[in-house]
Design a protein around this motif. Structure first.
Motif, PDB file in Angstrom:
ATOM      1  N   UNK A 153       0.850  -1.192   0.000  1.00 30.33           N
ATOM      2  CA  UNK A 153       0.000   0.000   0.000  1.00 30.33           C
ATOM      3  C   UNK A 153       0.879   1.232   0.000  1.00 30.33           C
ATOM      4  N   UNK A 154       0.386   2.323  -0.607  1.00 30.02           N
ATOM      5  CA  UNK A 154       1.139   3.569  -0.668  1.00 30.02           C
ATOM      6  C   UNK A 154       0.154   4.707  -0.879  1.00 30.02           C
ATOM      7  N   UNK A 155       0.657   5.932  -0.660  1.00 34.92           N
ATOM      8  CA  UNK A 155      -0.183   7.112  -0.791  1.00 34.92           C
ATOM      9  C   UNK A 155       0.657   8.299  -1.231  1.00 34.92           C
ATOM     10  N   UNK A 156       0.091   9.143  -2.095  1.00 36.25           N
ATOM     11  CA  UNK A 156       0.768  10.366  -2.520  1.00 36.25           C
ATOM     12  C   UNK A 156       0.811  11.394  -1.396  1.00 36.25           C
ATOM     13  N   UNK A 157      -0.214  11.398  -0.575  1.00 32.57           N
ATOM     14  CA  UNK A 157      -0.354  12.418   0.460  1.00 32.57           C
ATOM     15  C   UNK A 157      -0.325  11.780   1.844  1.00 32.57           C
ATOM     16  N   UNK A 158       0.017  12.571   2.870  1.00 31.24           N
ATOM     17  CA  UNK A 158      -0.024  12.040   4.244  1.00 31.24           C
ATOM     18  C   UNK A 158      -1.425  11.533   4.581  1.00 31.24           C
ATOM     19  N   UNK A 171      -0.999  13.164  11.174  1.00 25.30           N
ATOM     20  CA  UNK A 171      -0.684  13.129   9.737  1.00 25.30           C
ATOM     21  C   UNK A 171       0.454  12.141   9.577  1.00 25.30           C
ATOM     22  N   UNK A 172       0.227  11.070   8.857  1.00 24.28           N
ATOM     23  CA  UNK A 172       1.216  10.007   8.721  1.00 24.28           C
ATOM     24  C   UNK A 172       1.666   9.898   7.264  1.00 24.28           C
ATOM     25  N   UNK A 173       2.941  10.178   7.029  1.00 26.89           N
ATOM     26  CA  UNK A 173       3.517  10.010   5.689  1.00 26.89           C
ATOM     27  C   UNK A 173       3.962   8.568   5.537  1.00 26.89           C
ATOM     28  N   UNK A 174       3.241   7.817   4.757  1.00 31.35           N
ATOM     29  CA  UNK A 174       3.499   6.387   4.608  1.00 31.35           C
ATOM     30  C   UNK A 174       4.654   6.157   3.645  1.00 31.35           C
TER      31      UNK A 174
END
Length: 340
Positions: A153-158, A171-174
């Motif tokens: 899993x990944x995300x562009x934004x926190x 706010x979690x930066x993955x």
């Protein structure tokens, strides 16, 4: 199960400094960036740049972490903390590639199924984990490797996490997330390992006697609690007990602690277990019992590491855990200076 946990609170620290870091943050055209976040990962030490891109950080001592600089739309940078006061000139580069533009392979499982596994292995299944909510789940992208049975899993934004149980918004930066299954499955009972890592900002939303008790319960038996106690050589039946196999052992026979008061750092030397020499790179394995009921294991693939004043330890990629302690995930996270 291997878990990487990185977290911090972002605000100006009132701590009297031993190390002063002054710096400037600019873009590639040498234009100052206003409002960039500059913080020491894993601590409450952080600030934001002013209209000239300048900042000052006050660090109490040398720590087992890095200075992180971030700004929306730019790549995050990492700077090493030095032993004495120093200056930084940080140039942020625009982040032109977004994960949503990456074409992923066709997933054989539904988004709902993958999201359910993500919640359980990222937020956790404790009371705190179950009460935590990711308010922007649409930002999460998944991929399932059908050959290796690995969900990523990944995300562009926190990720924006509301944790009313412990009174925080996060706010979690993955940076990474993966769960490996022993067969082609998305069932949590078929998972054999899970890991995640990232950086986070905590904002307190509530503080009451009930919240304080919940936070204390989340701290007790946690990674932070364990490594603070290890540095202090604090073992007891009401807290942590150390076992080799099924036998309770004296920690001083297996760990040598050297304290460096000038750095507020503890160097830990792990005695090698001869019976396990056949395992390449393996140093030692112990069972840990917390409060006479929570059972975990810790595996060392390093003979030396250090623990700082907050309980943050080095060589985290060479120290593995299993058992009850791994149930404490993002839903149970506290700032690294909790209780100090």
């Amino acid at each position: 199960m291997k878990i990487f946990l990185f977290f911090f609170i972002l605000f100006n620290s009132p701590i009297i400094a031993q190390i002063v870091v002054e710096g400037k943050v600019t873009d590639e055209d040498n234009m100052p960036i206003y409002g960039a976040s500059v913080y020491v990962n894993g601590t409450t030490i952080g600030t934001m740049t002013d209209s000239k891109g300048d900042f000052i950080l006050h660090i109490p001592s040398e720590l087992n972490t890095e200075i992180i600089t971030s700004y929306i739309g730019y790549k995050t940078t990492y700077s090493v903390i030095q032993k004495n006061s120093f200056k930084l000139n940080i140039v942020l580069k625009q982040n032109v590639t977004e994960l949503k533009e990456v074409v992923l392979s066709q997933n054989k499982f539904s988004r709902k199924q993958m999201l359910d596994i993500f919640r359980k292995n990222f937020l956790g299944t404790t009371k705190a984990g179950k009460n935590a909510i990711i308010t922007n789940e649409d930002e999460i992208y998944f991929d399932y490797n059908n050959d290796n049975f690995v969900l990523t899993a990944f995300s562009d934004k926190p990720l924006l996490i509301d944790n009313p149980y412990l009174g925080y918004k996060i706010e979690y930066t993955l940076l990474e997330f993966s769960t490996t299954f022993y067969k082609s499955s998305i069932n949590i009972n078929d998972a054999i390992s899970s890991s995640f890592g990232g950086y986070s900002v905590f904002k307190e939303t509530e503080l009451s006697s009930k919240i304080s008790k919940r936070r204390e319960k989340a701290y007790k038996g946690s990674f932070l609690h364990l490594f603070r106690n290890l540095a202090q050589e604090k073992w007891s039946k009401d807290e942590f007990l150390l076992f080799e196999g099924s036998f309770m052992v004296n920690s001083k026979e297996h760990f040598k602690i050297e304290k460096d008061s000038s750095k507020n750092m503890s160097e830990v030397f792990v005695e090698k277990q001869d019976r396990l020499l056949r395992k390449k790179g393996f140093i030692a394995e112990f069972s840990i019992l917390y409060d006479q009921k929570e059972q975990s294991k810790i595996f060392f693939y390093t003979s030396k590491f250090s623990i700082d004043i907050f309980g943050l330890f080095t060589d985290y990629d060479k120290i593995y855990f299993s058992g009850d302690i791994t149930k404490r995930k993002v839903g149970d996270l506290l700032p690294s200076n909790y209780g100090l």
